[in-house]
Write an enzyme that holds these catalytic residues in place. Structure first.
Site, PDB file in Angstrom:
ATOM      1  N   ASP A 127      24.135  10.714  12.021  1.00  0.00           N
ATOM      2  CA  ASP A 127      24.555  11.930  12.733  1.00  0.00           C
ATOM      3  C   ASP A 127      24.796  13.102  11.802  1.00  0.00           C
ATOM      4  O   ASP A 127      24.793  14.254  12.229  1.00  0.00           O
ATOM      5  CB  ASP A 127      25.881  11.674  13.456  1.00  0.00           C
ATOM      6  CG  ASP A 127      25.721  10.786  14.663  1.00  0.00           C
ATOM      7  OD1 ASP A 127      24.743  10.975  15.393  1.00  0.00           O
ATOM      8  OD2 ASP A 127      26.581   9.914  14.864  1.00  0.00           O
TER       9      ASP A 127
HETATM   10  C1  BGC Z   1      30.792  11.099  11.902  1.00  0.00           C
HETATM   11  C2  BGC Z   1      29.759  10.155  12.395  1.00  0.00           C
HETATM   12  C3  BGC Z   1      29.852  10.055  13.877  1.00  0.00           C
HETATM   13  C4  BGC Z   1      29.824  11.418  14.532  1.00  0.00           C
HETATM   14  C5  BGC Z   1      30.081  11.273  16.002  1.00  0.00           C
HETATM   15  C6  BGC Z   1      30.660  12.426  12.603  1.00  0.00           C
HETATM   16  O1  BGC Z   1      31.658  13.270  12.164  1.00  0.00           O
HETATM   17  O2  BGC Z   1      30.713  11.226  10.519  1.00  0.00           O
HETATM   18  O3  BGC Z   1      29.918   8.906  11.811  1.00  0.00           O
HETATM   19  O4  BGC Z   1      28.774   9.332  14.371  1.00  0.00           O
HETATM   20  O5  BGC Z   1      30.782  12.255  13.980  1.00  0.00           O
HETATM   21  O6  BGC Z   1      29.954  12.471  16.690  1.00  0.00           O
HETATM   22  C1  NOJ Z   2      28.690   6.518  14.354  1.00  0.00           C
HETATM   23  C2  NOJ Z   2      27.905   6.748  15.596  1.00  0.00           C
HETATM   24  O1  NOJ Z   2      28.551   6.107  16.685  1.00  0.00           O
HETATM   25  C3  NOJ Z   2      26.505   6.210  15.453  1.00  0.00           C
HETATM   26  O2  NOJ Z   2      25.765   6.495  16.605  1.00  0.00           O
HETATM   27  C4  NOJ Z   2      25.856   6.791  14.234  1.00  0.00           C
HETATM   28  O3  NOJ Z   2      24.588   6.233  14.130  1.00  0.00           O
HETATM   29  C5  NOJ Z   2      26.677   6.541  12.989  1.00  0.00           C
HETATM   30  N1  NOJ Z   2      28.001   7.043  13.207  1.00  0.00           N
HETATM   31  C6  NOJ Z   2      26.079   7.140  11.734  1.00  0.00           C
HETATM   32  O4  NOJ Z   2      26.207   8.501  11.682  1.00  0.00           O
END
Ligand code: BGC
Ligand code: NOJ
Length: 816
Positions: free
Chosen positions: A487
């Site tokens: 993300d």
């Molecule tokens: C985090 C990710 C997460 C995302 C969800 C980010 O700030 O680092 O791990 O999946 O937020 O929206």
């Molecule tokens: C958490 C999110 O739930 C998942 O969808 C994503 O792939 C990972 N963070 C990595 O950013």
């Protein structure tokens, strides 16, 4: 250092001191009514949707972290001494304390001054309520005059509004107390027609429903005025902060135990029958009274608790393993499977790290979670797939998240994570492999939940694949959009406004940045869809998907190979990311895992090479790091990933979700020792002895462990709701132990650590039972030489499906 121990026999984790490094929590509920419960009874409850139907309040950013919950107070009426039998919130010293987190229940027992109290919390199957069964025992040799107070703070239903809209909230709260039952009816006047109730099995000495009367001015939950003085105020809430508290007096002879049951529940009325009599403000509670009466009876509670145990016997009975490694057995047989079901229920909505407000069900998350629970609850997996697919758009794109109550895509984060659609193919394929049920492919499923737009689920899968094919970048690799699985890799964030974090509004998904990860995922998904197409006799389509997979493989090798590993991406400007050409972020874990999973590099040695680079550059004793070297500064062209300090989260944290991809890849190339070493390094049970470093629960996976660039290397964070659960379950059970559902049957193809001398397993698969024995001499590290099925040697490693009810003996022999 340990804070407790596993009781494998009872499938419990036993915490023996309340001050764990972080709240060590558990989940109550399996269907519609859920609760989070910590080792000190902290946490909250909700009906289906943690945001829209929150029953009890949770105060965010509280100190201590774990405050607010299902609290009881015991008071010695002779001396005025009072305490919390779950330690919080009074934190009075206890003579003994023990919390047992079990499968969908938690039991907390303690003693002080010769008075013992044990509380069992659970949600019975088929009900929308939770039971607190409290047993109070007088271990003194004299009679005891005690008071017992219960307490919950009601949330005004919409948790987001509840935490912010005070000018309204302070005037809306309404309660009703009738026949000793406290009803919370805020919002009942409106269209929503729902209410909560809180009941007690004993006659009441008093009650409270207004928080600030119960607590007293300027007091917190640690010192409620009602408890201190030993008498409730019988307060009625009009606005402000409605609570529920019962006051019960207990006179206990020496050695006597009394059982008191509290029931907190959720009810809905048909719209037309809101009030009773119509027009009055009195709740219609006709339909809940019998439910309350039933669940206040100790026999019903005992039966309900036994039924819950039987439910878990059924679910966990689908796969049982006995290996030489106790941590593996415990995770596979109990805790990892349990966590997978919890991720089914919660997706990424409610934990102590997910607020229950911000995120609902994730499209990519739920599809991956499915891999871990489909064998236990196939019917519910089927429904979940249809719900998820119904949020897909006609373009093949998808809402990134949807709200569990409405099942509608939520607009907070819309389309543009270009990996999302492909996960649907992988989820459906896992379902069909497990169940053999092809009828799901013909189910009519709408786009964006619009009635009339239905096409078959199979057509949804086709569009998922087309979505990638229609979005290729300058190198022929898939466009990344806002981000892919990672993300935080926001490569179309080309804003040059200094100090402005991840500028994603303009052209966030429209830029030309490309993802090698999605390319690998595409190869995998296209092959899976080809196999499904073949199953349906659509050979031409199947050939098309195989050709597309091959073509993408060639593109990966041409533009995605960096010399010793797979590159991660190309940014908006066409510069490689995850390449030796970069000063930081030279190698990323995700494409090494996903490309190999797709089969890229298996024939030409690239896979082995890439995995060697992972071992050399990313592996640590605490797990495999996401990327190296960590970004030391914020970089606008990479986005959120570089907003994290080095070693945390996506900036070189050990993002546990990705580790099993490498375990699987290592198993695919036949490296059993490496695969298993990686597995053990993040196995929470294997890390129990270093709980003071790991800090999160030793019975479930956490999303991340701080990487070696972090000052707190080895510290876990964000436990419970993570794709780590499903993927580790897949890695250990399907690839290392090698018991893998396929379209043609159950494959048995383990890739074991050399030191092992085999293992045994029982697997339910398509209504038959497979008793599997894997034999190998210690020191040998080969693959299966042959299988013996019911005494007959067969070719290959796939056991064809047996008739329903059959018990099949499978022996796998591994030779050098
Ligand atoms: C985090 C990710 C997460 C995302 C969800 C980010 O700030 O680092 O791990 O999946 O937020 O929206
Ligand atoms: C958490 C999110 O739930 C998942 O969808 C994503 O792939 C990972 N963070 C990595 O950013």
């Amino acid at each position: 250092m340990r804070y407790g121990h596993f009781d494998d026999e009872r499938r419990e984790y036993v915490i023996d001191r309340p001050d764990t490094p972080l709240p060590w929590i558990n989940y109550l509920g399996t269907e519609e009514y859920f609760g989070l419960v910590s080792n000190t009874a902290g946490g909250y409850s909700f009906y289906r949707d943690a945001r829209l139907r929150r029953l009890t309040r949770y105060r965010y950013n509280n100190a201590p972290f774990d405050l607010g919950g299902r609290y009881l107070y015991v008071r010695d009426d002779a001396t005025g001494d009072f305490w919390s039998p779950t330690w919080q919130p009074t934190r009075s010293p206890l003579d003994s304390y023990e919390c047992r987190h079990g499968l969908s229940y938690t039991r907390i027992a303690s003693a002080r001054g010769g008075i013992r109290a044990e509380t069992l919390y659970f949600v019975p199957l088929g009900e929308t309520l939770e039971v607190w069964r409290v047993r109070v025992t007088n271990d003194r040799d004299t009679a005891a005059e005690l008071s017992l107070f219960s307490s919950v703070e009601f949330c005004l239903w919409d948790a987001q509004d509840d935490a912010t809209n005070f000018q309204r909230n302070f005037s809306t709260g309404q309660v009703e107390v009738a026949d000793g039952v406290i009803y919370h009816k805020t919002e009942y006047r409106e269209r929503r027609d729902h209410f909560a109730y809180f009941a007690c099995s004993e006659p009441l000495a008093g009650f409270d429903t207004q928080r600030d009367t119960f607590l007293g001015p300027y007091r917190g939950w640690d010192q409620p005025a009602a408890v201190e003085r030993g008498a409730a105020f019988d307060s009625e809430a009009h606005g402000w902060a409605p609570i529920g508290s019962h006051h019960v007096r207990l006179a206990l002879a020496p050695g006597e135990t009394r059982e008191v049951v509290f029931v907190l529940g959720y009810a809905e009325n048909p719209r037309t029958e809101k009030f009773d009599p119509p027009g009055s403000q009195t709740l219609n509670k006709r339909h809940v009274r019998p439910v309350i009466e039933r669940w206040l009876r100790p026999e019903t509670v005992a039966e309900g608790f036994a039924a819950l145990g039987a439910y878990w016997d059924r679910l966990l009975g689908t796969l049982r393993v006995t290996t030489p490694d106790a941590d593996t057995d415990r995770m596979v047989n109990i805790w990892n499977a349990y966590q997978c079901v919890v991720t089914f229920n919660m997706s990424r909505s409610a934990s102590f790290y997910e607020s229950g407000i911000g995120r609902g069900m994730g499209f990519r998350d739920s599809n991956q979670d499915l891999l871990g629970f489909v064998h236990m609850i196939p019917d519910r997996a089927r429904q979940r797939i249809l719900d998820i697919a119904a949020t897909q758009m006609a373009t093949g794109g998808a809402y990134h998240q949807y709200q569990p109550l409405t099942k509608r895509g939520n607009n907070d984060i819309g389309e543009g994570f270009n990996d999302d659609p492909l996960w649907l193919v992988l989820g459906v394929s896992a379902y069909v492999k497990e169940t053999g049920d092809q009828t799901i492919l013909d189910e009519p499923v709408p786009f964006d939940n619009v009635p009339g737009s239905e096409v078959s689920l199979y057509e949804h899968l086709r569009r998922s694949v087309t979505y990638t094919q229609e979005r290729l970048g300058p190198h022929g690799l898939p466009l990344i959009g806002r981000a892919d699985w990672n993300d935080c890799l926001n490569l179309n964030c080309f804003s040059d406004t200094p100090g402005e974090p991840f500028q994603t509004t303009e052209n966030a998904s429209g830029g030309g940045a490309e993802s090698v990860f999605i390319a690998g995922q595409f190869v995998l998904a296209a092959k899976e869809l080809a196999a499904i197409a073949e199953l349906r006799g659509r050979d031409e389509e199947a050939a098309g998907y195989r050709a597309a997979a091959e073509k993408m493989t060639a593109v990966i090798i041409e533009h995605g190979w960096d010399g010793a590993w797979f590159r991660r991406a190309y940014d908006f400007h066409g510069h490689p990311v995850g390449s030796s050409e970069n000063d930081e972020g030279q190698i990323f874990i995700e494409p090494q895992g996903m490309c190999v999973l797709g089969g890229v590099g298996l024939d030409d040695g690239l896979a082995v090479r890439a995995l060697g680079s992972v071992a050399e550059r990313l592996a640590t004793p605490h797990g495999i790091i996401l990327q190296q070297p960590a970004y030391s500064d914020y970089r606008i062209e990479l986005g959120e990933i570089s907003s994290y300090p080095p070693g945390y989260k996506e900036n070189a944290g050990i993002f546990c979700h990705t580790n099993p991809w490498i375990m699987i890849a290592e198993a695919m190339v036949g490296h059993g020792d490496r695969a298993f070493d990686y597995y053990r390094s993040i196995n929470p049970s294997a890390r129990e002895a270093i709980s003071e470093v790991h800090r999160c629960e030793p019975y479930v996976y956490a999303q991340m462990i701080a990487g070696r660039d972090a000052p707190t290397h080895g510290e876990a964070k964000n436990s419970w709701l993570t794709g780590t659960a499903a993927w580790n379950f897949v890695a250990i059970t399907q690839w290392i132990l090698g018991i893998r559902p396929e379209l043609a049957g159950l494959r048995v193809d383990p890739v074991l650590p050399a030191a092992w001398s085999g293992f045994r397993a029982t697997r339910e698969f398509r209504s038959a039972t497979y008793e599997i024995t894997v034999r190998k001499a210690a020191g040998v590290s080969g693959r299966v030489a042959y299988l013996v099925v019911d005494g007959e040697r067969i070719d290959g490693t796939v056991v064809p499906p047996a008739p329903a009810g059959a018990v099949v003996a499978v022996e796998a022999v591994i030779e050098q």
